[in-house]
Motif scaffolding. Sequence first.
Motif, PDB file in Angstrom:
ATOM      1  N   LEU A 160       0.812  -1.219   0.000  1.00 13.63           N
ATOM      2  CA  LEU A 160       0.000   0.000   0.000  1.00 13.63           C
ATOM      3  C   LEU A 160       0.846   1.270   0.000  1.00 13.63           C
ATOM      4  O   LEU A 160       0.374   2.331  -0.407  1.00 13.63           O
ATOM      5  N   LEU A 161       2.086   1.167   0.427  1.00 16.22           N
ATOM      6  CA  LEU A 161       2.911   2.359   0.602  1.00 16.22           C
ATOM      7  C   LEU A 161       3.567   2.861  -0.679  1.00 16.22           C
ATOM      8  O   LEU A 161       4.354   3.803  -0.641  1.00 16.22           O
ATOM      9  N   SER A 162       3.233   2.271  -1.816  1.00 16.66           N
ATOM     10  CA  SER A 162       3.773   2.773  -3.080  1.00 16.66           C
ATOM     11  C   SER A 162       2.879   3.858  -3.670  1.00 16.66           C
ATOM     12  O   SER A 162       3.246   4.516  -4.638  1.00 16.66           O
ATOM     13  N   GLU A 163       1.702   4.086  -3.068  1.00 18.04           N
ATOM     14  CA  GLU A 163       0.797   5.129  -3.540  1.00 18.04           C
ATOM     15  C   GLU A 163       1.449   6.507  -3.384  1.00 18.04           C
ATOM     16  O   GLU A 163       2.178   6.754  -2.434  1.00 18.04           O
ATOM     17  N   ASP A 164       1.150   7.414  -4.302  1.00 16.28           N
ATOM     18  CA  ASP A 164       1.742   8.752  -4.297  1.00 16.28           C
ATOM     19  C   ASP A 164       1.511   9.510  -3.000  1.00 16.28           C
ATOM     20  O   ASP A 164       2.364  10.286  -2.571  1.00 16.28           O
ATOM     21  N   ARG A 165       0.367   9.301  -2.351  1.00 14.10           N
ATOM     22  CA  ARG A 165       0.065  10.057  -1.132  1.00 14.10           C
ATOM     23  C   ARG A 165       1.007   9.728   0.019  1.00 14.10           C
ATOM     24  O   ARG A 165       1.071  10.456   1.005  1.00 14.10           O
ATOM     25  N   PHE A 166       1.777   8.642  -0.101  1.00 12.16           N
ATOM     26  CA  PHE A 166       2.750   8.279   0.926  1.00 12.16           C
ATOM     27  C   PHE A 166       4.155   8.741   0.545  1.00 12.16           C
ATOM     28  O   PHE A 166       5.139   8.307   1.133  1.00 12.16           O
ATOM     29  N   LEU A 167       4.240   9.643  -0.423  1.00 16.06           N
ATOM     30  CA  LEU A 167       5.490  10.264  -0.866  1.00 16.06           C
ATOM     31  C   LEU A 167       6.640   9.267  -1.018  1.00 16.06           C
ATOM     32  O   LEU A 167       7.649   9.351  -0.321  1.00 16.06           O
ATOM     33  N   PRO A 168       6.514   8.331  -1.954  1.00 12.49           N
ATOM     34  CA  PRO A 168       7.559   7.324  -2.097  1.00 12.49           C
ATOM     35  C   PRO A 168       8.946   7.897  -2.376  1.00 12.49           C
ATOM     36  O   PRO A 168       9.943   7.258  -2.082  1.00 12.49           O
ATOM     37  N   GLY A 169       9.028   9.131  -2.892  1.00 11.91           N
ATOM     38  CA  GLY A 169      10.337   9.748  -3.119  1.00 11.91           C
ATOM     39  C   GLY A 169      10.993  10.262  -1.851  1.00 11.91           C
ATOM     40  O   GLY A 169      12.192  10.495  -1.824  1.00 11.91           O
ATOM     41  N   ASP A 170      10.212  10.461  -0.799  1.00 13.98           N
ATOM     42  CA  ASP A 170      10.722  11.006   0.460  1.00 13.98           C
ATOM     43  C   ASP A 170      10.700  10.002   1.605  1.00 13.98           C
ATOM     44  O   ASP A 170      11.630   9.934   2.401  1.00 13.98           O
ATOM     45  N   ALA A 171       9.616   9.270   1.721  1.00 14.16           N
ATOM     46  CA  ALA A 171       9.419   8.378   2.873  1.00 14.16           C
ATOM     47  C   ALA A 171       9.928   6.972   2.571  1.00 14.16           C
ATOM     48  O   ALA A 171       9.618   6.406   1.531  1.00 14.16           O
ATOM     49  N   GLY A 172      10.684   6.434   3.510  1.00 18.04           N
ATOM     50  CA  GLY A 172      11.157   5.062   3.387  1.00 18.04           C
ATOM     51  C   GLY A 172      10.118   4.090   3.911  1.00 18.04           C
ATOM     52  O   GLY A 172       9.124   4.489   4.532  1.00 18.04           O
ATOM     53  N   VAL A 173      10.362   2.806   3.664  1.00 11.21           N
ATOM     54  CA  VAL A 173       9.463   1.748   4.136  1.00 11.21           C
ATOM     55  C   VAL A 173      10.285   0.670   4.826  1.00 11.21           C
ATOM     56  O   VAL A 173      11.278   0.181   4.269  1.00 11.21           O
TER      57      VAL A 173
END
Length: 181
Positions: free
Chosen positions: A117-130
Amino acid sequence: IGPDCARSSSHVPPMFLQAGMGNPDSLTPEPAVLSLARDVCRGIARLFARNDVWCLPEMPLRGGRRADLMGIDARGHVIIVEIKVSRADLMGDAKWTDYLDYCDRFFWAVPGALAGLLSEDRFLPGDAGVIVADRYDAAVMREAAHRPLAPARRKAELLRFARRAARRLSAQIDPTLGFSN
Protein backbone atom coordinates in the motif's frame (compact mmCIF):
# COMPACT_ATOMS: atom_id res chain seq x y z
CA ILE A 1 19.54 3.28 7.61
CA GLY A 2 22.31 2.37 5.26
CA PRO A 3 22.90 0.77 1.91
CA ASP A 4 23.88 -2.54 3.50
CA CYS A 5 20.44 -3.07 5.06
CA ALA A 6 18.25 -1.80 2.23
CA ARG A 7 16.59 -4.27 -0.08
CA SER A 8 16.92 -3.73 -3.80
CA SER A 9 13.56 -5.31 -4.52
CA SER A 10 10.09 -4.33 -3.39
CA HIS A 11 9.41 -8.02 -2.70
CA VAL A 12 8.47 -8.57 0.93
CA PRO A 13 10.56 -11.34 2.48
CA PRO A 14 8.38 -14.39 3.28
CA MET A 15 9.39 -14.29 6.94
CA PHE A 16 7.30 -11.12 7.32
CA LEU A 17 4.21 -12.68 5.79
CA GLN A 18 3.97 -15.60 8.18
CA ALA A 19 1.16 -16.29 10.61
CA GLY A 20 0.67 -13.69 13.26
CA MET A 21 1.22 -10.70 11.00
CA GLY A 22 -2.51 -10.25 10.49
CA ASN A 23 -4.75 -9.61 7.56
CA PRO A 24 -4.44 -5.97 6.44
CA ASP A 25 -8.17 -5.77 5.68
CA SER A 26 -9.36 -7.19 8.97
CA LEU A 27 -10.68 -5.22 11.91
CA THR A 28 -8.24 -6.42 14.54
CA PRO A 29 -9.31 -6.07 18.19
CA GLU A 30 -7.48 -3.32 20.08
CA PRO A 31 -5.26 -5.57 22.28
CA ALA A 32 -4.09 -7.47 19.19
CA VAL A 33 -3.31 -4.19 17.40
CA LEU A 34 -1.27 -2.96 20.35
CA SER A 35 0.59 -6.25 20.55
CA LEU A 36 1.34 -6.21 16.83
CA ALA A 37 2.54 -2.58 17.04
CA ARG A 38 4.89 -3.53 19.92
CA ASP A 39 6.18 -6.44 17.86
CA VAL A 40 6.88 -4.19 14.87
CA CYS A 41 8.60 -1.68 17.16
CA ARG A 42 10.80 -4.44 18.61
CA GLY A 43 11.85 -5.62 15.15
CA ILE A 44 12.78 -2.07 14.13
CA ALA A 45 14.77 -1.54 17.34
CA ARG A 46 16.80 -4.65 16.47
CA LEU A 47 17.41 -3.42 12.92
CA PHE A 48 18.42 0.01 14.20
CA ALA A 49 20.76 -1.41 16.86
CA ARG A 50 22.62 -3.43 14.21
CA ASN A 51 23.10 -0.16 12.32
CA ASP A 52 24.16 1.93 15.35
CA VAL A 53 20.86 3.80 15.52
CA TRP A 54 19.42 4.09 19.03
CA CYS A 55 15.75 4.78 19.45
CA LEU A 56 12.96 5.70 21.83
CA PRO A 57 9.32 4.74 21.36
CA GLU A 58 6.48 7.21 21.90
CA MET A 59 8.62 10.33 21.50
CA PRO A 60 6.72 13.59 22.08
CA LEU A 61 7.30 16.39 19.56
CA ARG A 62 6.45 20.07 19.66
CA GLY A 63 2.93 20.89 18.61
CA GLY A 64 1.43 17.95 20.48
CA ARG A 65 2.48 15.25 18.01
CA ARG A 66 4.11 12.03 19.10
CA ALA A 67 6.46 9.95 16.98
CA ASP A 68 5.94 6.19 17.30
CA LEU A 69 9.71 5.75 17.21
CA MET A 70 12.54 8.28 17.03
CA GLY A 71 16.12 7.24 16.45
CA ILE A 72 19.49 8.97 16.44
CA ASP A 73 22.36 7.62 14.36
CA ALA A 74 26.11 7.97 15.06
CA ARG A 75 26.23 11.23 13.06
CA GLY A 76 23.38 12.81 15.02
CA HIS A 77 20.82 12.39 12.24
CA VAL A 78 17.24 12.14 13.46
CA ILE A 79 15.02 9.35 12.13
CA ILE A 80 11.28 9.14 12.75
CA VAL A 81 9.30 5.96 12.17
CA GLU A 82 5.51 5.89 11.95
CA ILE A 83 4.20 2.41 12.72
CA LYS A 84 0.96 1.24 11.11
CA VAL A 85 -0.43 -2.24 11.66
CA SER A 86 -3.89 -1.97 10.12
CA ARG A 87 -5.08 -0.86 6.72
CA ALA A 88 -7.66 1.50 8.24
CA ASP A 89 -5.05 3.25 10.40
CA LEU A 90 -2.63 3.58 7.49
CA MET A 91 -5.20 4.91 5.03
CA GLY A 92 -6.73 7.28 7.59
CA ASP A 93 -3.48 8.94 8.70
CA ALA A 94 -3.48 12.57 7.57
CA LYS A 95 -1.01 13.93 10.13
CA TRP A 96 2.17 12.08 9.17
CA THR A 97 3.59 14.87 7.01
CA ASP A 98 3.86 16.98 10.19
CA TYR A 99 6.70 14.67 11.28
CA LEU A 100 8.89 15.63 8.32
CA ASP A 101 9.84 18.90 10.04
CA TYR A 102 11.38 16.99 12.97
CA CYS A 103 13.66 14.49 11.24
CA ASP A 104 16.34 14.00 8.62
CA ARG A 105 14.67 10.82 7.41
CA PHE A 106 11.15 9.47 7.75
CA PHE A 107 10.07 5.83 7.50
CA TRP A 108 6.78 4.01 7.51
CA ALA A 109 6.96 0.68 9.33
CA VAL A 110 4.38 -1.99 8.64
CA PRO A 111 3.82 -5.72 8.82
CA GLY A 112 4.56 -7.39 5.49
CA ALA A 113 0.92 -7.64 4.49
CA LEU A 114 0.62 -3.82 4.31
CA ALA A 115 3.86 -3.01 2.48
CA GLY A 116 2.29 -2.87 -0.98
CA LEU A 117 0.00 0.00 0.00
CA LEU A 118 2.91 2.36 0.60
CA SER A 119 3.77 2.77 -3.08
CA GLU A 120 0.80 5.13 -3.54
CA ASP A 121 1.74 8.75 -4.30
CA ARG A 122 0.06 10.06 -1.13
CA PHE A 123 2.75 8.28 0.93
CA LEU A 124 5.49 10.26 -0.87
CA PRO A 125 7.56 7.32 -2.10
CA GLY A 126 10.34 9.75 -3.12
CA ASP A 127 10.72 11.01 0.46
CA ALA A 128 9.42 8.38 2.87
CA GLY A 129 11.16 5.06 3.39
CA VAL A 130 9.46 1.75 4.14
CA ILE A 131 10.44 -0.78 6.78
CA VAL A 132 8.75 -4.16 7.01
CA ALA A 133 8.98 -5.65 10.47
CA ASP A 134 7.80 -8.32 12.81
CA ARG A 135 8.66 -9.23 16.39
CA TYR A 136 12.06 -10.68 15.49
CA ASP A 137 13.53 -8.45 12.81
CA ALA A 138 12.97 -5.77 10.22
CA ALA A 139 14.11 -4.95 6.70
CA VAL A 140 14.34 -1.65 4.87
CA MET A 141 12.33 -2.14 1.71
CA ARG A 142 12.75 1.45 0.50
CA GLU A 143 15.36 3.84 1.83
CA ALA A 144 14.15 7.25 3.02
CA ALA A 145 15.38 10.42 1.38
CA HIS A 146 17.81 12.43 3.49
CA ARG A 147 16.33 15.87 4.18
CA PRO A 148 18.80 17.63 6.52
CA LEU A 149 17.36 19.46 9.49
CA ALA A 150 18.35 23.07 10.11
CA PRO A 151 21.10 23.24 12.78
CA ALA A 152 18.85 24.90 15.38
CA ARG A 153 16.10 22.28 14.87
CA ARG A 154 18.66 19.45 15.04
CA LYS A 155 20.00 20.78 18.35
CA ALA A 156 16.49 21.11 19.77
CA GLU A 157 15.51 17.58 18.71
CA LEU A 158 18.75 16.01 19.98
CA LEU A 159 18.29 17.75 23.34
CA ARG A 160 14.65 16.66 23.52
CA PHE A 161 15.69 13.07 22.73
CA ALA A 162 18.53 13.05 25.30
CA ARG A 163 16.39 14.56 28.05
CA ARG A 164 13.52 12.13 27.38
CA ALA A 165 15.92 9.18 27.47
CA ALA A 166 17.45 10.43 30.74
CA ARG A 167 13.99 10.98 32.21
CA ARG A 168 12.95 7.43 31.37
CA LEU A 169 16.18 6.01 32.78
CA SER A 170 15.76 8.04 35.98
CA ALA A 171 12.30 6.54 36.47
CA GLN A 172 13.85 3.07 36.23
CA ILE A 173 16.41 3.97 38.87
CA ASP A 174 13.81 5.50 41.19
CA PRO A 175 10.14 4.81 40.30
CA THR A 176 9.00 7.45 42.81
CA LEU A 177 10.19 10.12 40.38
CA GLY A 178 7.05 9.36 38.39
CA PHE A 179 8.50 10.06 34.96
CA SER A 180 7.85 6.79 33.17
CA ASN A 181 7.41 8.09 29.62
